[in-house]
Each structure stands twice: as structure tokens, then as C-alpha cells.
Enzyme design. Structure first.
Site, PDB file in Angstrom:
ATOM      1  CD  GLU A 154      -2.602   1.366   0.010  1.00 22.95           C
ATOM      2  OE1 GLU A 154      -3.240   0.438  -0.498  1.00 22.95           O
ATOM      3  OE2 GLU A 154      -2.524   2.492  -0.518  1.00 22.95           O
ATOM      4  CD  GLU A 158      -0.376   7.621   9.079  1.00 18.49           C
ATOM      5  OE1 GLU A 158      -0.327   8.553   9.895  1.00 18.49           O
ATOM      6  OE2 GLU A 158      -0.024   6.470   9.350  1.00 18.49           O
ATOM      7  CB  CYS A 266       5.815   4.307   6.490  1.00 21.80           C
ATOM      8  SG  CYS A 266       4.155   3.645   6.610  1.00 21.80           S
ATOM      9  NE  ARG A 333       1.650   4.709  13.822  1.00 20.54           N
ATOM     10  CZ  ARG A 333       0.979   3.791  13.119  1.00 20.54           C
ATOM     11  NH1 ARG A 333       1.207   2.505  13.301  1.00 20.54           N
ATOM     12  NH2 ARG A 333       0.063   4.146  12.235  1.00 20.54           N
TER      13      ARG A 333
HETATM   14  N1  LIG Z   1       0.170   3.977   8.076  1.00 21.73           N
HETATM   15  C1  LIG Z   1       0.547   4.197   6.832  1.00 21.73           C
HETATM   16  O1  LIG Z   1       0.552   5.324   6.357  1.00 21.73           O
HETATM   17  C2  LIG Z   1       0.966   3.045   5.966  1.00 21.73           C
HETATM   18  C3  LIG Z   1       1.077   3.240   4.586  1.00 21.73           C
HETATM   19  C4  LIG Z   1       1.462   2.170   3.779  1.00 21.73           C
HETATM   20  C5  LIG Z   1       1.747   0.940   4.349  1.00 21.73           C
HETATM   21  N2  LIG Z   1       1.653   0.775   5.697  1.00 21.73           N
HETATM   22  C6  LIG Z   1       1.923  -0.558   6.247  1.00 21.73           C
HETATM   23  O2  LIG Z   1       0.665  -1.191   6.511  1.00 21.73           O
HETATM   24  C7  LIG Z   1       0.777  -2.024   7.680  1.00 21.73           C
HETATM   25  C8  LIG Z   1      -0.253  -1.586   8.701  1.00 21.73           C
HETATM   26  O3  LIG Z   1       0.067  -0.266   9.108  1.00 21.73           O
HETATM   27  P1  LIG Z   1      -0.967   0.630   9.943  1.00 21.73           P
HETATM   28  O4  LIG Z   1      -0.356   1.975  10.045  1.00 21.73           O
HETATM   29  O5  LIG Z   1      -2.326   0.462   9.378  1.00 21.73           O
HETATM   30  O6  LIG Z   1      -0.875  -0.119  11.369  1.00 21.73           O
HETATM   31  P2  LIG Z   1      -1.778   0.118  12.646  1.00 21.73           P
HETATM   32  O7  LIG Z   1      -0.895  -0.131  13.813  1.00 21.73           O
HETATM   33  O8  LIG Z   1      -2.508   1.415  12.520  1.00 21.73           O
HETATM   34  O9  LIG Z   1      -2.876  -1.042  12.557  1.00 21.73           O
HETATM   35  C9  LIG Z   1      -2.615  -2.392  12.676  1.00 21.73           C
HETATM   36  C10 LIG Z   1      -3.868  -3.070  13.226  1.00 21.73           C
HETATM   37  O10 LIG Z   1      -3.707  -4.474  13.164  1.00 21.73           O
HETATM   38  C11 LIG Z   1      -4.339  -5.032  14.301  1.00 21.73           C
HETATM   39  N3  LIG Z   1      -3.836  -6.393  14.526  1.00 21.73           N
HETATM   40  C12 LIG Z   1      -2.601  -6.792  14.940  1.00 21.73           C
HETATM   41  N4  LIG Z   1      -2.546  -8.126  15.003  1.00 21.73           N
HETATM   42  C13 LIG Z   1      -3.755  -8.589  14.623  1.00 21.73           C
HETATM   43  C14 LIG Z   1      -4.316  -9.876  14.482  1.00 21.73           C
HETATM   44  N5  LIG Z   1      -3.605 -10.975  14.776  1.00 21.73           N
HETATM   45  N6  LIG Z   1      -5.593  -9.981  14.080  1.00 21.73           N
HETATM   46  C15 LIG Z   1      -6.333  -8.892  13.803  1.00 21.73           C
HETATM   47  N7  LIG Z   1      -5.844  -7.631  13.911  1.00 21.73           N
HETATM   48  C16 LIG Z   1      -4.585  -7.494  14.324  1.00 21.73           C
HETATM   49  C17 LIG Z   1      -3.997  -4.069  15.411  1.00 21.73           C
HETATM   50  O11 LIG Z   1      -4.855  -4.193  16.517  1.00 21.73           O
HETATM   51  C18 LIG Z   1      -4.163  -2.722  14.677  1.00 21.73           C
HETATM   52  O12 LIG Z   1      -5.481  -2.236  14.799  1.00 21.73           O
HETATM   53  C19 LIG Z   1       2.228  -1.887   8.152  1.00 21.73           C
HETATM   54  O13 LIG Z   1       2.973  -2.927   7.614  1.00 21.73           O
HETATM   55  C20 LIG Z   1       2.662  -0.559   7.566  1.00 21.73           C
HETATM   56  O14 LIG Z   1       4.055  -0.500   7.352  1.00 21.73           O
HETATM   57  C21 LIG Z   1       1.258   1.792   6.515  1.00 21.73           C
END
Ligand SMILES: NC(=O)c1ccc[n+]([C@@H]2O[C@H](COP(=O)([O-])OP(=O)(O)OC[C@H]3O[C@@H](n4cnc5c(N)ncnc54)[C@H](O)[C@@H]3O)[C@@H](O)[C@H]2O)c1
Length: 437
Positions: A154, A158, A266, A333
Site C-alpha cells: 500500500e 496519511e 513508515c 509515531r
Molecule cells: N500507516 C501508513 O501510512 C501506511 C502506509 C502504507 C503501508 N503501511 C503498512 O501497513 C501495515 C499496517 O500499518 P498501519 O499503520 O495500518 O498499522 P496500525 O498499527 O494502525 O494497525 C494495525 C492493526 O492491526 C491489528 N492487529 C494486529 N494483530 C492482529 C491480528 N492478529 N488480528 C487482527 N488484527 C490485528 C492491530 O490491533 C491494529 O489495529 C504496516 O505494515 C505498515 O508498514 C502503513
């Protein structure tokens, strides 16, 4: 299509909602019971412009729902997206425990063919680990069920996440099976009607694409911060240099603003993880090591500028505008504001901070070690200086006379170069940006 979005964080909630908006049936799963309960009641756990309305509409139209039951979501869906966090482990490598836990969970309960799509940012080789984890669980149950594993990193930002998801520059899909690739293409076709590409490649290349993209962007930021610091020493104005180089189409204008260092969920962790991947494979990523080192230093630049004015910060009050790592989000973060505020507290200063959205997040970090204002001007009253850390729109054209009358000393340290130094000096401010003359 029937979709389960496992992990309802920033990426999962935005992606799930946008897939529902284009007509799919989406079940968002999370293990965080409070988050799911809140979402069921219409409470959105993050601040992201436009998200609340979109969630509400799709819930009302019964295309979007929330659950803590992985089993239920797996049973009802063909496409199982993994969108859980991949935080840095102690050695800097991506911690895959949540990804693998979800893969095992899927393997424990799937009863028919599924496509497992990894949307989390994961190192090269994770697709295979996910496949193995699912297969192990199927073997334990003695089940022979087909499944495919796809990588679909993805790229949303944000603060602009919905637009980024709805109108991506490109969609990257790593998959080994032609039919699965076609299903993924069909899923994304509503989002690329303007002709932006859907790039199909192998799983490992898709995994690497995400890290390489973030590493390149972080490199641009650290490069500009490094040049800006040199500009300061030479009496050169970085904003003129920025325009001079940005106008070169090979370089471009985006991501070349100097600032207080990159943060967020990220760039820091992804650069670290890629350096670590290099190390594990006997390759030293020297550019990225320097990118990290420059960023570490840059996060301390604003504090150093304050300390230059107040060698003894004990008893001084410093107002901070902006806590989120960037505007239009409440995400803190790895935010530069954390480093600045911690340094100020350690030096004995009192910190009064304001942010339009991130105060609740800040409270989780600083508790009552700092004071929080409800309005931007409130925190200036009697402060010895103002530090601008995040470039929220409302900080761009403030009432400068009012700022001057409220501050004890007319000092502004601006980590986002919002104002013209000459104009600020003419108004009687001791004003310093990053790399400005
Ligand atoms: N935040 C960004 O801007 C962004 C952009 C691109 C990619 N990413 C990537 O996407 C991924 C997610 O990032 P995010 O910022 O959304 O993380 P986040 O911490 O906001 O959300 C992760 C969610 O996963 C849930 N979770 C963890 N283990 C679980 C399980 N076993 N079953 C169900 N739910 C579970 C957590 O409770 C949490 O709500 C990461 O790898 C990140 O690097 C993030």
C-alpha cells in the site's frame, strides 16, 4: 467481491472502506475489541480527512462491517487481506509476528479456496513465510485446500489517504498465478480509470518495491536536510536552491522541502528494515545508513536552535505548534516533536503544546509532563519562544502581531519554513527557519 480486511488500523480501515465504497462487501477484522466496538458505534479511531463520512455511508449501505471474529470473516470472504502492523523488532528488522499470527489463524479456519493478500509492508520472502504458515496449519488439520498468496503493498499517505487510495499513482500486485492476477486487476479497476497502471510482478519484487519507494522518499528528505544545513553555514537560501533544482524535471519539486526530519509509522521503520535486510544478505546499504544518520541529527536541529538562544533552559517556557508527524493526521509515531519536546523537558524547560488533532495521542506519550492548549494562541501567552514543528494550514497565515504581543520574547523557530525571514525580521522577530538566509 467478498473481502476480509484483517487488521483495522490506518491502512486496513482506509483500504477496507474504499473497497466497500466501490461496491465490494468488506468485513474489517481486528483483535482490538475496543476498536471494533467503537467502529460499530461509528467512532473512528484515527483522524483522517473524509474517512468518517465514508465509513458511515458504507456501514449504512451494509457493504462494510466490523468484527473480532477472524473465522467468521474468513468463511464469508474470498480475498483475505492482511493489513496488520509490522513494527521494527529490536534489531531494526520488520517484526512479522502479527502477519504470521494472522496467516496461522487463516490456516486454522479456512474451509475452501482463498486468496491471501499481504498489504502490510513486509521484507522479501514474507510471501513464502505466509504460505508456509498457512500450509502447516492445514497439514495439522489434515486438510488439502488450495490457496494463493499475493503481495499488494500500500502506498497511501496519511492525511491524504482516501484520495491516494481512490486515485493511486499505480497499483502493485505481486502474484504467481495468472487467474489470481486477473481477480486482483478486476478489484482495482475502478480505481485506475484514468489510466494509471496496475503493475503485475512476482511476489518478491512487489515486496521490494514498497521498501525501495519509501527508502527513495526518505533519501530525498535527508538529502535536502543535509544541503539545507550546509546552506545555513554558507549564508545560502535553501528555498531558492529548492526551486532551482526542483524545476529540473529529472528531480521534481516533491519531497524536497527541508524540515525537522522525517517521522511517521513508515519511513523510519522501513529504512531501518531495509538496512537490516542488506546486512542479513552481506550487503551494506551505505546510502540508507547515511539517510538514517542525517535524519537522527535533523530531529535535533530545532532544539539546538532554541538552545543557542537559551543556553540555560531551566524555567523557560517553550510553546510548540504541531505535534503530529505531519499535517492532517493525529499520528505521532516517530514524530520529530517527540524528540524536540523530550530534549526540552530534559533541559528543564516547560513545554506548552498545541495541535489541532494530535493532543490525545500526545497525552499517551507525555502524560502531564507538558501542558496542552485548546487553541493555537493560548499556548503563546507568556512563552519565551515558539517552535513550529508541523505545518498545519492554520499555522501558515497567523496573526503575527498577536503572536508578538503574546510571547515574552519575539522568538520563532520554524521547522517548516512557513515565513519569509526578511519580513519576519522587519516585524521585529528573531526568526529562524531551516537553511534560510
Ligand atoms: N500507516 C501508513 O501510512 C501506511 C502506509 C502504507 C503501508 N503501511 C503498512 O501497513 C501495515 C499496517 O500499518 P498501519 O499503520 O495500518 O498499522 P496500525 O498499527 O494502525 O494497525 C494495525 C492493526 O492491526 C491489528 N492487529 C494486529 N494483530 C492482529 C491480528 N492478529 N488480528 C487482527 N488484527 C490485528 C492491530 O490491533 C491494529 O489495529 C504496516 O505494515 C505498515 O508498514 C502503513
Amino acid at each position: 467481491m467478498k473481502i476480509a480486511m484483517i487488521g483495522t488500523g490506518y491502512v486496513g480501515l482506509v483500504s477496507g472502506t474504499c473497497f466497500a465504497e466501490s461496491g465490494n462487501d468488506v468485513i474489517c477484522v481486528d483483535k482490538d475489541e475496543k476498536k471494533i466496538e467503537d467502529l460499530k458505534q461509528g467512532i473512528i479511531p484515527i483522524y483522517e480527512p473524509g474517512l468518517e463520512g465514508l465509513v458511515k455511508r458504507n456501514v449504512e449501505e451494509e457493504r462494510l462491517s466490523f468484527t473480532t471474529s477472524l473465522e467468521d470473516a474468513v468463511e464469508k470472504s474470498l480475498l483475505l487481506f492482511i493489513a496488520v502492523g509490522t513494527p521494527p523488532g529490536e534489531d531494526g528488522s520488520a517484526d512479522l509476528q502479527h502477519v504470521i499470527a494472522v496467516a496461522r489463524g487463516i490456516g486454522k479456519c479456512m474451509k475452501e479456496y482463498k486468496i491471501i493478500v499481504d498489504k502490510s509492508t513486509v521484507p522479501v520472502g514474507t510471501g513464502n513465510k505466509v504460505r508456509e504458515a498457512i500450509q502447516e496449519e492445514l497439514d495439522k488439520r489434515g486438510e488439502k485446500i488450495q490457496f494463493d498468496v499475493v503481495s499488494n503493498p500500500e502506498f497511501l499517505k496519511e492525511g491524504n489517504a482516501i484520495d491516494d487510495f481512490m486515485k493511486p499513482d499505480r497499483v502493485v500486485i505481486g502474484c504467481e498465478d495468472v487467474r489470481t492476477g486477473e481477480i486482483m486487476k478486476e478489484l482495482y479497476s475502478p480505481f485506475v480509470r484514468t489510466g494509471k497502471p496496475i503493475l503485475i510482478m512476482d511476489v518478491a519484487s512487489a515486496e521490494m518495491t514498497k521498501y525501495a519507494a519509501n527508502a527513495m522518499l526518505a533519501t530525498k528528505i535527508s538529502f535536502m536536510n543535509d544541503i539545507a544545513n550546509l546552506c545555513e553555514k554558507l549564508g545560502v537560501d535553501i528555498s531558492q536552491v529548492r526551486q532551482g533544482i526542483g524545476s529540473d524535471s529529472r528531480i521534481g519539486y516533491s519531497f524536497i522541502f527541508p524540515g525537522a526530519g522525517y517521522g511517521g509509522s513508515c519511513f523510519p521503520k522501513d529504512v531501518q528494515a531495509l538496512v537490516r535486510t542488506g546486512g542479513e544478505n552481506g550487503y551494506k546499504l551505505e546510502i540508507l545508513e547515511a539517510v538514517e544518520a542525517v535524519n537522527y541529527r535533523q530531529k535535533r536541529v530545532l532544539f539546538n536552535k532554541i538552545q543557542k538562544r537559551f543556553p540555560d533552559l531551566k524555567g523557560k517556557t517553550i510553546a510548540v505548534w504541531g505535534l503530529a508527524f505531519k499535517p492532517n493526521t493525529d499520528d505521532m509515531r516517530e514524530a520529530p516533536s517527540i524528540v524536540i519536546i523530550e530534549n526540552l523537558i530534559d533541559a528543564g524547560a516547560k513545554v506548552v503544546a498545541y495541535d489541532p488533532e494530535a493532543v490525545n495521542e500526545a497525552r499517551k506519550i507525555f502524560g502531564d509532563k507538558i501542558t496542552y492548549g485548546k487553541k493555537s494562541y493560548e499556548v503563546l501567552d507568556g512563552a519565551d519562544a515558539l517552535v513550529i514543528v508541523t505545518e498545519w494550514n492554520e499555522f501558515r497565515r497567523p496573526d503575527l502581531d498577536r503572536i508578538k504581543s503574546l510571547l515574552k520574547n519575539p522568538i520563532i523557530i520554524d521547522g517548516r519554513n512557513l515565513f519569509e525571514p526578511k519580513k519576519m525580521q522587519a516585524l521585529g522577530f528573531d526568526y529562524e527557519g531551516i537553511g534560510r538566509k
